[in-house]
Scaffold this motif. Structure first.
Motif, PDB file in Angstrom:
ATOM      1  N   ILE A 100      72.605   0.802  16.332  1.00 21.11           N
ATOM      2  CA  ILE A 100      71.838   0.536  15.151  1.00 21.11           C
ATOM      3  C   ILE A 100      70.472   1.130  15.349  1.00 21.11           C
ATOM      4  O   ILE A 100      70.208   1.781  16.659  1.00 21.11           O
ATOM      5  CB  ILE A 100      71.625  -0.972  15.171  1.00 21.11           C
ATOM      6  N   GLY A 101      69.370   1.149  14.499  1.00 21.78           N
ATOM      7  CA  GLY A 101      68.301   1.935  14.573  1.00 21.78           C
ATOM      8  C   GLY A 101      68.549   3.421  14.821  1.00 21.78           C
ATOM      9  O   GLY A 101      69.329   4.004  14.070  1.00 21.78           O
ATOM     10  N   GLY A 102      68.048   3.879  16.090  1.00 22.80           N
ATOM     11  CA  GLY A 102      67.995   5.473  16.137  1.00 22.80           C
ATOM     12  C   GLY A 102      69.487   5.704  16.617  1.00 22.80           C
ATOM     13  O   GLY A 102      69.975   7.000  16.364  1.00 22.80           O
ATOM     14  N   SER A 103      70.315   4.939  17.074  1.00 20.84           N
ATOM     15  CA  SER A 103      71.649   5.198  17.391  1.00 20.84           C
ATOM     16  C   SER A 103      72.552   5.023  16.224  1.00 20.84           C
ATOM     17  O   SER A 103      73.559   5.039  16.288  1.00 20.84           O
ATOM     18  CB  SER A 103      72.017   4.052  18.333  1.00 20.84           C
TER      19      SER A 103
ATOM     20  N   SER B 123      74.430   3.383  22.328  1.00 25.15           N
ATOM     21  CA  SER B 123      73.302   2.498  22.341  1.00 25.15           C
ATOM     22  C   SER B 123      72.547   2.960  23.502  1.00 25.15           C
ATOM     23  O   SER B 123      73.166   3.124  24.642  1.00 25.15           O
ATOM     24  CB  SER B 123      73.542   1.077  22.604  1.00 25.15           C
ATOM     25  N   LYS B 124      71.166   3.430  23.547  1.00 24.19           N
ATOM     26  CA  LYS B 124      70.497   4.045  24.614  1.00 24.19           C
ATOM     27  C   LYS B 124      70.424   2.969  25.547  1.00 24.19           C
ATOM     28  O   LYS B 124      70.661   3.245  26.787  1.00 24.19           O
ATOM     29  CB  LYS B 124      69.130   4.266  24.059  1.00 24.19           C
ATOM     30  N   THR B 125      70.210   1.724  25.184  1.00 22.00           N
ATOM     31  CA  THR B 125      69.989   0.684  26.384  1.00 22.00           C
ATOM     32  C   THR B 125      71.216  -0.033  26.780  1.00 22.00           C
ATOM     33  O   THR B 125      71.508  -0.639  27.841  1.00 22.00           O
ATOM     34  CB  THR B 125      69.002  -0.334  25.825  1.00 22.00           C
TER      35      THR B 125
ATOM     36  N   THR C  69      71.706  -3.949  23.247  1.00 20.95           N
ATOM     37  CA  THR C  69      71.059  -4.139  21.872  1.00 20.95           C
ATOM     38  C   THR C  69      72.155  -5.075  21.350  1.00 20.95           C
ATOM     39  O   THR C  69      73.348  -5.183  21.322  1.00 20.95           O
ATOM     40  CB  THR C  69      71.029  -3.049  20.838  1.00 20.95           C
TER      41      THR C  69
ATOM     42  N   GLN D  19      62.334   4.933   9.650  1.00 21.14           N
ATOM     43  CA  GLN D  19      62.300   4.415  11.390  1.00 21.14           C
ATOM     44  C   GLN D  19      61.356   5.456  11.971  1.00 21.14           C
ATOM     45  O   GLN D  19      60.576   5.081  12.819  1.00 21.14           O
ATOM     46  CB  GLN D  19      63.695   4.514  11.831  1.00 21.14           C
TER      47      GLN D  19
ATOM     48  N   GLU E 278      58.272   3.324  12.886  1.00 16.77           N
ATOM     49  CA  GLU E 278      58.368   2.763  14.222  1.00 16.77           C
ATOM     50  C   GLU E 278      57.186   3.478  15.107  1.00 16.77           C
ATOM     51  O   GLU E 278      57.125   3.207  16.128  1.00 16.77           O
ATOM     52  CB  GLU E 278      59.618   2.899  14.620  1.00 16.77           C
TER      53      GLU E 278
ATOM     54  N   VAL F  10      58.826  -4.427  17.772  1.00 17.41           N
ATOM     55  CA  VAL F  10      60.085  -5.043  17.427  1.00 17.41           C
ATOM     56  C   VAL F  10      60.411  -6.086  18.493  1.00 17.41           C
ATOM     57  O   VAL F  10      61.813  -6.630  18.196  1.00 17.41           O
ATOM     58  CB  VAL F  10      60.872  -3.891  17.400  1.00 17.41           C
TER      59      VAL F  10
ATOM     60  N   LYS G 132      62.975 -10.172  18.381  1.00 18.22           N
ATOM     61  CA  LYS G 132      64.059 -10.309  19.101  1.00 18.22           C
ATOM     62  C   LYS G 132      64.159 -11.560  20.143  1.00 18.22           C
ATOM     63  O   LYS G 132      65.177 -12.013  20.294  1.00 18.22           O
ATOM     64  CB  LYS G 132      64.386  -8.729  19.976  1.00 18.22           C
TER      65      LYS G 132
END
Ligand SMILES: O=P(O)(O)OC[C@H]1O[C@H](O)[C@H](O)[C@@H](O)[C@@H]1O
Length: 542
Positions: free
Chosen positions: A149-152, A202-204, A207, A345, A349, A504, A508
């Motif tokens: 999601i988002g950048g991913s 997913s970078k992290t 998410t 984004q 963002e 953001v 969350k």
């Protein structure tokens, strides 16, 4: 320093007032060379900004503002790998993902790491595309589902759509982002587990939406093919190896990247794995090369002949001096239909912030609302407001000169519409012209007078036109990098850190608490609206 305290800012405000009665019509009429003066080309992209409400003096003052804000020094610091993301203490080096010369972070040349992952991507994508990497029941992979999601999600999705003519004939790319089960369910309903490969991007790797979708996709696959099939059908792209293993993906099937790649700047990293699978690694590297060409231009061209700097400055002029609140991006290319969403984004963002790097209020308008749809569709939906509404909405028109799908006269019609819109926005139609037109149609007296005000177009509405020869991996790479650096330059001038996104987080955190309450956990104190909505939903769900 607060942007409004630069000497050039004050000069620009006075200049704007002095220019108040000058129209674009007059500027074109008095300068036959305006188009030549106000256009330039770099990295396969041609920018015409002659339809912006600027004079040569405006441009000189804007470039002075860029200098006073230290754009050159900040740019060099970014490329050098300084930790310019000060609230997260990180370097910002998406440019290193498409670089050729060594780049140091903490004394380590990161290019070696970049090349290693590119080689891993080349090996893997080659095997999948050639049918050598097979599913658990020994069938070739036909569908790739990127879960992120988002950048991913937005970059890979936008790029795969844009480069569809380069897509592998036997591979389809799908993107699931929304935690709404509808997104995953409708995608999976068309797929066969035996021939489907999931990329969990997913970078992290923490998410919520991505993990929920990844777990459900895993359950769908395991139900059909058994637990042992996961290794052949799931790969991960992340900076977080520990969470990837915890999820149950072998880190041998993981493609890494680094904390110095921001999420919305990550399509150049292994986050672009779905792009590389779909268009092939050679084309993916052309995408990188296109971005690199633009990086080179951004680094070395003088500020007054620098595409991203000029785009940024024109945006500042429109937002801070002419009062525009939003900015429309209209690609005259159906395959760029997700480009505006991607830019939302990237831009919002990055620069949707009201405090500066030093924590002080910024004191002027910052990132505009970015929006848009492909032309010509937008013309039949919201262009009325751009032409005759009360708001000033600068537009970027983007068009390739040749179509990826030549079909009869379609592309001529498309380009004619693109040029017609910017011409109409600039010229408008005066009362006198409307009268002449209506008289020629036979209207007279009260009937004519009643119509006149409705048919007048004020004109003088600014736009850029960006042309490229063709939409290719190379030109797409340059186009994306152009906007990345535009956003960067604007962030520098406004004094922002364009690379964090604390805004953001709050939603969350609150969602985490609300999950339980919606599922029957004891109600926590909320405002009356939120409590009322929870009660209503709980009652209806039983
Ligand atoms: O790649 P991930 O760690 O899953 O993050 C996905 C996205 O979610 C966050 O909320 C950020 O706002 C985005 O910048 C990021 O791209």
């Amino acid at each position: 320093m607060n942007p409004t305290r630069h000497a050039a800012w004050t000069a620009l405000a006075a200049h704007r007032d002095a220019l108040a009665d000058t129209t674009l019509r007059q500027l074109f009429a008095t300068d036959p060379d305006r188009f030549t003066r106000c256009s330039l080309e770099a990295a396969g992209l041609f920018l015409d900004y002659s339809k912006q409400r600027v004079t040569m003096e405006t441009m000189a003052l804007l470039v002075k503002l860029a200098r006073e804000a230290g754009v050159e020094a900040h740019r060099d610091a970014m490329f050098r790998g300084d930790r310019i993301n000060n609230t997260e203490n990180r370097a910002v080096l998406h440019t290193a993902l498409r670089a050729a010369a060594p780049v140091q972070v903490d004394g380590r040349d990161v290019l070696g790491d970049v090349f290693e992952v590119l080689a891993q991507m080349r090996d893997f994508t080659g095997r999948v595309r050639d049918g050598l990497w097979r599913g658990a029941s020994d069938q070739r992979i036909r569908d790739v589902v990127n879960i992120g999601i988002g950048g991913s999600d937005l970059g890979p999705l936008m790029a795969c759509a844009a480069l569809e003519p380069y897509g592998h004939p036997e591979l389809r790319a799908h993107f699931v982002s929304n935690v709404d089960g509808t997104h995953l369910a409708t995608t999976l309903s068309r797929l066969d587990p035996a021939t489907t490969l999931f990329i969990i991007a997913s970078k992290t790797f923490t998410t919520q939406e991505t993990l929920a979708n990844a777990h459900s996709a895993r359950a769908w696959l395991v139900e059909a093919l058994g637990e042992a099939a996961v290794a052949r059908h799931f790969v991960a792209v992340s900076t977080n190896a520990a969470e990837v293993s915890k999820f149950g993906i072998d880190t041998a099937n993981m493609f890494g990247f680094w904390d110095w790649v921001g999420g919305r700047y990550s399509l150049w990293s292994a986050i672009g794995l779905s792009i590389a699978l779909y268009i092939g690694m050679d084309h993916f590297e052309e995408l990188l090369a296109g971005a690199h060409a633009l990086d080179d231009h951004f680094r070395h061209a003088p500020l007054d002949a620098n595409l991203p700097v000029l785009l940024a400055l024109l945006g500042i002029w429109n937002a801070n001096f002419l009062g525009a609140h939003s900015h429309a991006v209209i690609p005259y290319d159906q395959s760029l239909h997700r480009f505006p969403a991607y830019l939302q984004q990237l831009d919002m963002e990055s620069n949707g912030k009201s405090v500066m790097r030093n924590g002080e209020p910024v004191g002027c308008a910052t990132g505009p609302i970015i929006w848009g749809e492909p032309g010509t569709n937008g013309q039949h939906a919201f262009f009325q407001l751009i032409h005759q509404g009360t708001r000033l909405i600068p537009v970027d028109f983007i068009a390739p000169i040749h179509s990826q799908h030549p079909l009869g006269r379609h592309h001529t019609l498309l380009l004619a519409n693109c040029l017609a819109q910017s011409e109409a926005l600039m010229l408008g139609k005066t009362e006198a012209e409307v009268r002449t037109e209506l008289t020629a149609q036979g209207l007279r007296g009260a009937a004519l007078e009643a119509l006149v005000p409705h048919k007048v177009f004020t004109g003088n509405r600014p736009s850029n036109t960006i042309l490229c020869e063709r939409l290719t991996p190379t030109t797409l790479g340059a186009l994306i990098a152009l906007y990345e650096h535009k956003v960067f330059v604007q962030g520098v001038i406004w004094g922002l850190n364009s690379f964090d996104q604390w805004g953001v987080e709050l939603g969350k955190q609150l969602a985490k608490k609300l999950e339980g309450e919606l599922e029957g956990a004891p109600l926590q104190p909320h405002d009356a609206s939120t409590s009322g909505l929870i009660a209503r939903i709980r009652a209806a769900r039983g």
